[in-house]
Scaffold this motif. Structure first.
Motif, PDB file in Angstrom:
ATOM      1  N   MET A 116      30.184  54.245  21.535  1.00 32.52           N
ATOM      2  CA  MET A 116      28.991  54.062  22.366  1.00 32.52           C
ATOM      3  C   MET A 116      29.386  53.655  23.784  1.00 32.52           C
ATOM      4  O   MET A 116      30.347  52.918  23.973  1.00 32.52           O
ATOM      5  N   GLU A 117      28.601  54.116  24.726  1.00 27.87           N
ATOM      6  CA  GLU A 117      28.892  53.827  26.125  1.00 27.87           C
ATOM      7  C   GLU A 117      27.857  52.850  26.700  1.00 27.87           C
ATOM      8  O   GLU A 117      26.678  52.904  26.361  1.00 27.87           O
ATOM      9  N   TRP A 118      28.335  51.987  27.573  1.00 31.35           N
ATOM     10  CA  TRP A 118      27.511  50.918  28.130  1.00 31.35           C
ATOM     11  C   TRP A 118      27.647  50.881  29.651  1.00 31.35           C
ATOM     12  O   TRP A 118      28.618  51.395  30.201  1.00 31.35           O
ATOM     13  N   ILE A 119      26.661  50.259  30.281  1.00 32.98           N
ATOM     14  CA  ILE A 119      26.756  50.036  31.736  1.00 32.98           C
ATOM     15  C   ILE A 119      26.603  48.548  32.008  1.00 32.98           C
ATOM     16  O   ILE A 119      25.706  47.900  31.453  1.00 32.98           O
ATOM     17  N   ILE A 120      27.499  48.015  32.818  1.00 29.54           N
ATOM     18  CA  ILE A 120      27.310  46.652  33.336  1.00 29.54           C
ATOM     19  C   ILE A 120      27.318  46.735  34.859  1.00 29.54           C
ATOM     20  O   ILE A 120      28.227  47.326  35.446  1.00 29.54           O
ATOM     21  N   THR A 121      26.278  46.196  35.480  1.00 35.39           N
ATOM     22  CA  THR A 121      26.288  46.100  36.945  1.00 35.39           C
ATOM     23  C   THR A 121      26.607  44.642  37.285  1.00 35.39           C
ATOM     24  O   THR A 121      26.184  43.736  36.584  1.00 35.39           O
ATOM     25  N   ALA A 122      27.368  44.420  38.348  1.00 41.80           N
ATOM     26  CA  ALA A 122      27.814  43.045  38.605  1.00 41.80           C
ATOM     27  C   ALA A 122      28.072  42.779  40.084  1.00 41.80           C
ATOM     28  O   ALA A 122      28.299  43.705  40.863  1.00 41.80           O
ATOM     29  N   GLY A 123      28.025  41.522  40.443  1.00 46.32           N
ATOM     30  CA  GLY A 123      28.342  41.104  41.810  1.00 46.32           C
ATOM     31  C   GLY A 123      27.187  41.320  42.768  1.00 46.32           C
ATOM     32  O   GLY A 123      26.045  41.554  42.364  1.00 46.32           O
ATOM     33  N   ALA A 124      27.490  41.270  44.044  1.00 47.21           N
ATOM     34  CA  ALA A 124      26.480  41.395  45.088  1.00 47.21           C
ATOM     35  C   ALA A 124      26.446  42.815  45.616  1.00 47.21           C
ATOM     36  O   ALA A 124      27.421  43.535  45.530  1.00 47.21           O
ATOM     37  N   THR A 125      25.314  43.222  46.177  1.00 46.10           N
ATOM     38  CA  THR A 125      25.343  44.407  47.034  1.00 46.10           C
ATOM     39  C   THR A 125      25.169  43.941  48.469  1.00 46.10           C
ATOM     40  O   THR A 125      24.628  42.878  48.729  1.00 46.10           O
ATOM     41  N   ARG A 174      28.518  44.487  60.899  1.00 49.25           N
ATOM     42  CA  ARG A 174      27.775  43.397  60.255  1.00 49.25           C
ATOM     43  C   ARG A 174      27.000  43.889  59.039  1.00 49.25           C
ATOM     44  O   ARG A 174      26.531  45.019  59.014  1.00 49.25           O
ATOM     45  N   SER A 175      26.789  42.988  58.087  1.00 52.35           N
ATOM     46  CA  SER A 175      25.934  43.339  56.962  1.00 52.35           C
ATOM     47  C   SER A 175      25.222  42.102  56.422  1.00 52.35           C
ATOM     48  O   SER A 175      25.603  40.972  56.716  1.00 52.35           O
ATOM     49  N   ILE A 176      24.177  42.364  55.647  1.00 47.04           N
ATOM     50  CA  ILE A 176      23.488  41.297  54.930  1.00 47.04           C
ATOM     51  C   ILE A 176      23.962  41.376  53.492  1.00 47.04           C
ATOM     52  O   ILE A 176      23.938  42.438  52.878  1.00 47.04           O
ATOM     53  N   THR A 177      24.413  40.262  52.981  1.00 48.40           N
ATOM     54  CA  THR A 177      24.948  40.293  51.629  1.00 48.40           C
ATOM     55  C   THR A 177      24.456  39.068  50.880  1.00 48.40           C
ATOM     56  O   THR A 177      23.747  38.228  51.427  1.00 48.40           O
ATOM     57  N   ASN A 178      24.770  38.980  49.601  1.00 44.97           N
ATOM     58  CA  ASN A 178      24.474  37.735  48.899  1.00 44.97           C
ATOM     59  C   ASN A 178      25.739  37.224  48.231  1.00 44.97           C
ATOM     60  O   ASN A 178      26.793  37.857  48.302  1.00 44.97           O
ATOM     61  N   HIS A 179      25.630  36.061  47.612  1.00 42.93           N
ATOM     62  CA  HIS A 179      26.850  35.337  47.252  1.00 42.93           C
ATOM     63  C   HIS A 179      27.341  35.600  45.831  1.00 42.93           C
ATOM     64  O   HIS A 179      28.262  34.943  45.373  1.00 42.93           O
ATOM     65  N   ALA A 180      26.710  36.517  45.108  1.00 40.94           N
ATOM     66  CA  ALA A 180      27.135  36.776  43.729  1.00 40.94           C
ATOM     67  C   ALA A 180      28.572  37.301  43.708  1.00 40.94           C
ATOM     68  O   ALA A 180      28.966  38.096  44.547  1.00 40.94           O
ATOM     69  N   THR A 181      29.350  36.833  42.735  1.00 37.43           N
ATOM     70  CA  THR A 181      30.786  37.152  42.703  1.00 37.43           C
ATOM     71  C   THR A 181      31.148  38.196  41.654  1.00 37.43           C
ATOM     72  O   THR A 181      32.224  38.781  41.698  1.00 37.43           O
ATOM     73  N   GLY A 182      30.261  38.383  40.669  1.00 33.65           N
ATOM     74  CA  GLY A 182      30.591  39.277  39.566  1.00 33.65           C
ATOM     75  C   GLY A 182      31.268  38.566  38.402  1.00 33.65           C
ATOM     76  O   GLY A 182      31.621  39.203  37.406  1.00 33.65           O
ATOM     77  N   ALA A 183      31.445  37.245  38.510  1.00 28.09           N
ATOM     78  CA  ALA A 183      32.156  36.491  37.458  1.00 28.09           C
ATOM     79  C   ALA A 183      31.456  36.625  36.101  1.00 28.09           C
ATOM     80  O   ALA A 183      32.114  36.829  35.075  1.00 28.09           O
ATOM     81  N   GLN A 223      34.402  40.715  41.350  1.00 28.80           N
ATOM     82  CA  GLN A 223      35.396  40.563  40.281  1.00 28.80           C
ATOM     83  C   GLN A 223      35.221  41.693  39.281  1.00 28.80           C
ATOM     84  O   GLN A 223      34.105  42.043  38.929  1.00 28.80           O
ATOM     85  N   LYS A 224      36.370  42.241  38.831  1.00 30.67           N
ATOM     86  CA  LYS A 224      36.305  43.375  37.901  1.00 30.67           C
ATOM     87  C   LYS A 224      37.119  43.061  36.653  1.00 30.67           C
ATOM     88  O   LYS A 224      38.198  42.495  36.749  1.00 30.67           O
ATOM     89  N   PRO A 225      36.612  43.470  35.480  1.00 33.22           N
ATOM     90  CA  PRO A 225      37.367  43.216  34.255  1.00 33.22           C
ATOM     91  C   PRO A 225      38.516  44.215  34.124  1.00 33.22           C
ATOM     92  O   PRO A 225      38.366  45.372  34.490  1.00 33.22           O
ATOM     93  N   GLU A 226      39.654  43.743  33.620  1.00 40.12           N
ATOM     94  CA  GLU A 226      40.769  44.674  33.412  1.00 40.12           C
ATOM     95  C   GLU A 226      40.886  44.963  31.924  1.00 40.12           C
ATOM     96  O   GLU A 226      41.542  44.248  31.185  1.00 40.12           O
ATOM     97  N   LEU A 227      40.192  45.998  31.509  1.00 41.92           N
ATOM     98  CA  LEU A 227      40.161  46.378  30.103  1.00 41.92           C
ATOM     99  C   LEU A 227      40.298  47.885  30.030  1.00 41.92           C
ATOM    100  O   LEU A 227      39.772  48.599  30.891  1.00 41.92           O
ATOM    101  N   PRO A 228      40.989  48.400  29.011  1.00 45.50           N
ATOM    102  CA  PRO A 228      41.168  49.860  28.919  1.00 45.50           C
ATOM    103  C   PRO A 228      39.843  50.616  28.815  1.00 45.50           C
ATOM    104  O   PRO A 228      39.735  51.742  29.296  1.00 45.50           O
ATOM    105  N   SER A 265      23.402  42.717  35.696  1.00 42.12           N
ATOM    106  CA  SER A 265      23.621  41.367  36.240  1.00 42.12           C
ATOM    107  C   SER A 265      23.814  41.376  37.752  1.00 42.12           C
ATOM    108  O   SER A 265      23.910  40.343  38.391  1.00 42.12           O
ATOM    109  N   MET A 266      23.886  42.575  38.331  1.00 41.01           N
ATOM    110  CA  MET A 266      24.118  42.677  39.775  1.00 41.01           C
ATOM    111  C   MET A 266      22.978  42.033  40.569  1.00 41.01           C
ATOM    112  O   MET A 266      21.809  42.184  40.224  1.00 41.01           O
ATOM    113  N   ALA A 267      23.343  41.308  41.612  1.00 34.89           N
ATOM    114  CA  ALA A 267      22.352  40.765  42.535  1.00 34.89           C
ATOM    115  C   ALA A 267      22.117  41.806  43.620  1.00 34.89           C
ATOM    116  O   ALA A 267      22.794  41.837  44.639  1.00 34.89           O
TER     117      ALA A 267
END
Lengths: 254, 254
Positions: free
Chosen positions: A1-10, A18-27, A56-61, A93-95
Motif C-alpha cells: 500500500m502507498e501512503w502520502i505524508i506532507t510535512a514542514g512549512a511551505t 524574500r518570502s513569507i514562511t512559517n516555522h514548522a520543521t517537519g519533525a 526534515q526528511k525521513p531516511e527510509l528505503p 501534517s504540513m503547515a
C-alpha cells in the motif's frame, strides 16, 4: 500500500530574495513516516513524503521525497499523486501557507491614489472601495510584484490573498483515501482546541484530526489530541507517542 | 585580533507561526570565516559569527557563534560587541531584513474605516491620509499583530516598516574598525551594480563593498566585485575566490 505524508512549512515568494514562511520543521511528519513504516510492515510499500527543501526528511528505503515550493505546487503534487496512484492514506501534517503574495505598495502611493479619487469626487464606497484598494495595491502606480522590492520605503504595504485549502481537496479527489488532518492553535482552552479540530474534521471529511497547541510545544511537552468520529479524543504526549498513535489508528483501517 | 562576521538571512516575525525571511544561506559568510582564519594566522584570535539558527556556521576553534533573531537583535548584538571588544574588522555579509512587521488588517476593515471617514466628511488628504492609513492598519478596528493571525481572510494587508540600517551604525560605533559591506542586486548592468556598491561604500564609510548579482548566483557562477576606495574593482569568481579576496584585503590593513 502507498501512503502520502506532507510535512514542514511551505513558503511563498514575495520577490526574488524574500518570502513569507512559517516555522514548522517537519519533525513530526518525519516521526510519523518512521512509525508508519515500522508499525505497518507489509501494509507500507511506499511513502510519498511531500515537503519543501528546508524540512526534515525521513531516511527510509520506502520513502520517496517529493520536493515542492509553495501552496500551489503542493496542491498540484498531491492532486497528481492522488489521481495516478492508489493511496491508502494521507497524513497532512504540513503547515501550508494560508496566504500568498499578491502585490506590494508604498503607503504613500496608496494614499495618492485615494486622494486623486477623493479630489475628483470619484472615491467609491462598499464593495467598489475594497476593489479600488486591491487595484491600487496591484496597479501600475505602485510597486510591482516582480523583481526585487525596493528596500527604501518607509511604510511598505503587502497585499496577500488566501491560498486554496489543500485539506479540502483531498477527499474530493480521492474519496476512499484515509485522511489525517492537523490543527495547530496558540494558547486556547482545551474545549476550543477540540471543537476547532472537530469542525475541521467534519468540513474536510477527515478520519482524524491531530489537535495541538503551540503553548505545549514551546513548554517542551508536545501534547497531541487525536480527534476522531463522534468527537472522540485520544491523547498522546511527545512527538514519538503522537506519531505512533497516528500510525496505529491509520493502519487499523486495513 | 578579534573579528566579526555576520552571515545568512534574518527573519522578522509576523505572528507566532509566520515570518518574513530571505533566502540567504550563510554559505559565503562561512567561507569568509574559514579563509580569514586560514590566511590570518596570528592576526585572527577570535571570530564572532553573528547569524540566525538556520544559517550555515563554520566549525573552527576560533569561531564563537552569536545567535540572533531579526534585525533589531542583530543590531543590539553588534553594538554590544563593538563597544565592549576591540574589533579589528567586520564582514557584514548578512542579508538583514529591510522591513519588519507592523500590523495586519483585513482589506474589508480598512475599507470600512475609510468609508466611515468619507461619510462623515472627515477623510483627510496628504500626510494626514497616509497617517490615517497607517493607523487604520494598526488600530483596534483591525486585526492585531499579537497571537496568531486569522487564516480565513480573503485579502490580508500587511503593513511593514523599515528596519534601521545596521551597516550605517558600524563605523559610527567603532570608527577605526575595518568594514566590508555587501550589495546584492538582481539582473542589473555591471556599471549600475558597481555604482550602487560604491554609493553604499561612501554612505557607510565601508573599506570595501562586495557587489554581486543574483543572476550570476542562479546561473551557478557566483561572481563578486570587491569595490574599494576610489571605485577600484577587483573581481573574483566563485565563493572560495570571493572569500579569499575579502580575507586578503582585510588582513592587508594589519
Amino acid at each position: 500500500m502507498e501512503w502520502i505524508i506532507t510535512a514542514g512549512a511551505t513558503s511563498e515568494n514575495i520577490d526574488t530574495v524574500r518570502s513569507i514562511t512559517n516555522h514548522a520543521t517537519g519533525a513530526l511528519g518525519c516521526r510519523v513516516a518512521e512509525h508508519l513504516a515500522k508499525q505497518g510492515g507489509d501494509k507500507v510499500s511506499k511513502i510519498y513524503y511531500v515537503c519543501e527543501t528546508s524540512a526534515q526528511k525521513p531516511e527510509l528505503p520506502c520513502v520517496e521525497v517529493r520536493l515542492v515550493h509553495g501552496a500551489e505546487e503542493t496542491a498540484d503534487t498531491l492532486r497528481q499523486l492522488l489521481t495516478s496512484r492508489p493511496i491508502a492514506g494521507v497524513v497532512h501534517s504540513m503547515a501550508v501557507s494560508d496566504y500568498t503574495f499578491s502585490a506590494a505598495a508604498d503607503i504613500e502611493k496608496l494614499a495618492t491614489v485615494l486622494e486623486t479619487h477623493l479630489r475628483n469626487g470619484s472615491l467609491p464606497t462598499g464593495r467598489k472601495l475594497r476593489a479600488l484598494l486591491c487595484e491600487s495595491l496591484i496597479g501600475p502606480s505602485c510597486l510591482s510584484g516582480g523583481g526585487k522590492l525596493s528596500s527604501d520605503v518607509e511604510h511598505m504595504v503587502l497585499l496577500l490573498r488566501k491560498t486554496p485549502k489543500i485539506i479540502g481537496m483531498i477527499k474530493k479527489t480521492a474519496p476512499t483515501t484515509r485522511l489525517v488532518g492537523f490543527k495547530l492553535l496558540d494558547g486556547v482552552a482545551y474545549e476550543q482546541l477540540i471543537d476547532t479540530a472537530y469542525t475541521l474534521l467534519l468540513k474536510n471529511r477527515c478520519d482524524f484530526v491531530l489537535a495541538n497547541d503551540l503553548q505545549s510545544i514551546r513548554a517542551g511537552c508536545h501534547t497531541g489530541y487525536l480527534v476522531g468520529p463522534g468527537r472522540t479524543v485520544a491523547r498522546a504526549d511527545g512527538k514519538t507517542a503522537i506519531a505512533s498513535l497516528i500510525a496505529d489508528r491509520l493502519l487499523s483501517f486495513f
